[in-house]
Design an enzyme around this catalytic site. Structure first.
Site, PDB file in Angstrom:
ATOM      1  N   ASP B   8       0.852  -1.192   0.000  1.00 59.26           N
ATOM      2  CA  ASP B   8       0.000   0.000   0.000  1.00 59.26           C
ATOM      3  C   ASP B   8       0.883   1.235   0.000  1.00 59.26           C
ATOM      4  O   ASP B   8       1.792   1.340   0.806  1.00 59.26           O
ATOM      5  CB  ASP B   8      -0.869  -0.037   1.263  1.00 59.26           C
ATOM      6  CG  ASP B   8      -1.912   1.045   1.288  1.00 59.26           C
ATOM      7  OD1 ASP B   8      -3.047   0.752   1.672  1.00 59.26           O
ATOM      8  OD2 ASP B   8      -1.594   2.194   0.933  1.00 59.26           O
ATOM      9  N   ASP B 101      -3.247   2.395  -5.424  1.00 64.82           N
ATOM     10  CA  ASP B 101      -1.995   2.312  -4.672  1.00 64.82           C
ATOM     11  C   ASP B 101      -1.821   1.010  -3.909  1.00 64.82           C
ATOM     12  O   ASP B 101      -0.849   0.853  -3.176  1.00 64.82           O
ATOM     13  CB  ASP B 101      -1.874   3.497  -3.695  1.00 64.82           C
ATOM     14  CG  ASP B 101      -2.894   3.404  -2.577  1.00 64.82           C
ATOM     15  OD1 ASP B 101      -2.661   3.986  -1.503  1.00 64.82           O
ATOM     16  OD2 ASP B 101      -3.934   2.745  -2.780  1.00 64.82           O
ATOM     17  N   GLU B 102      -2.744   0.073  -4.089  1.00 63.26           N
ATOM     18  CA  GLU B 102      -2.641  -1.188  -3.359  1.00 63.26           C
ATOM     19  C   GLU B 102      -2.552  -2.357  -4.315  1.00 63.26           C
ATOM     20  O   GLU B 102      -3.276  -2.419  -5.301  1.00 63.26           O
ATOM     21  CB  GLU B 102      -3.882  -1.410  -2.475  1.00 63.26           C
ATOM     22  CG  GLU B 102      -4.029  -0.432  -1.346  1.00 63.26           C
ATOM     23  CD  GLU B 102      -5.428  -0.512  -0.770  1.00 63.26           C
ATOM     24  OE1 GLU B 102      -6.327   0.139  -1.333  1.00 63.26           O
ATOM     25  OE2 GLU B 102      -5.625  -1.229   0.211  1.00 63.26           O
TER      26      GLU B 102
END
Lengths: 120, 127
Positions: B8, B101-102
């Site tokens: 993340d 973003d993960e």
């Protein structure tokens, strides 16, 4: 000369296209910057900037000094590191005795359009 | 046993903006949603700015604390998101991109004894 980053998807450095690999050796670390209109000669050019390359003497780099970001040539030999203008009568970029300069990335090559175009 | 890593990005939108402006690397940064409605990313939790806080409520707080405020730049975030994912794919066969973003990585084939070191290496990988 001034420069700004370019993110348009069409120019993506992450393209799987093999021919772009000639210019771009490490896609995740490679960015495209556009030369601003401040410099008459190279305005509109695209610069391929690689952040994973260690800056070496005489490299053209994207550098931030005095809070301003631009393309400069880096000189590491002969004592103190220096930055010089790429396109100007002035040979040396004035840096005080103690200065904080960040080298954002190294410019590998320059894409210069021979045919005029309206936008990138 | 099947194992997954979840990676993340920290305050991802803020981190993206900080890459291109080194002068704000140490300053609190807030990124707003479409039409500058709410704070959707912030490095300034300490200032009491919660996730999704409407901007009009925190405007004065940001000004008083020299918080750097950005409108969303989705083209930038999309471009930047592809970069670590390309690095994940260099290090791992199975990558599931979960959000901007993960990502989930299948670590089953990586020996448990080297996993911690593997994670550190991935984090330090260039760029």
């Amino acid at each position: 000369m001034g420069c700004t980053p370019v993110f348009r998807r069409r120019l993506m450095t992450m393209s799987k296209n093999r021919s772009t690999r000639l210019l771009i050796r490490n896609p995740p670390a490679t960015f495209l910057w556009k030369v601003d209109g401040n410099s008459m000669r190279d305005a509109g050019d695209l610069i391929v900037v690689d952040r994973s390359v260690t800056p070496a003497d005489t490299d053209v780099v994207v550098a931030t000094a005095h809070g301003e970001r631009s393309l400069k040539r880096l000189h590491l030999k002969g004592g103190r590191p220096r930055l010089t203008f790429e396109n100007s009568d002035m040979p040396l970029f004035d840096l005080p005795e103690i200065a904080e300069v960040e080298i954002w990335g190294v410019a590998l090559c320059n894409v210069h359009w021979l045919r005029p175009r309206r936008k990138v | 046993m099947t194992s997954f890593a979840l990676i993340d990005g920290n305050s991802f939108y803020c981190s993206c903006e900080q890459v291109f402006d080194p002068t704000i690397a140490t300053r609190p940064v807030v990124v707003l949603s479409n039409n500058d409605g709410c704070a959707v990313a912030r490095t300034a939790e300490a200032l009491g700015i919660g996730m999704g806080e409407p901007y009009f409520k925190i405007k004065d707080l940001c000004r008083d604390n020299q918080v750097v405020v950005y409108s969303s730049n989705c083209t930038l975030y999309g471009d930047m998101s592809a970069r670590p994912n390309a690095i994940y794919r260099q290090w791992c066969s199975d990558v599931e991109i979960y959000s901007i973003d993960e990502s989930f990585l299948d670590m089953t084939d990586i020996r448990p004894s080297v996993r911690a070191r593997w994670c550190v290496s991935t984090r330090n990988a260039h760029a």
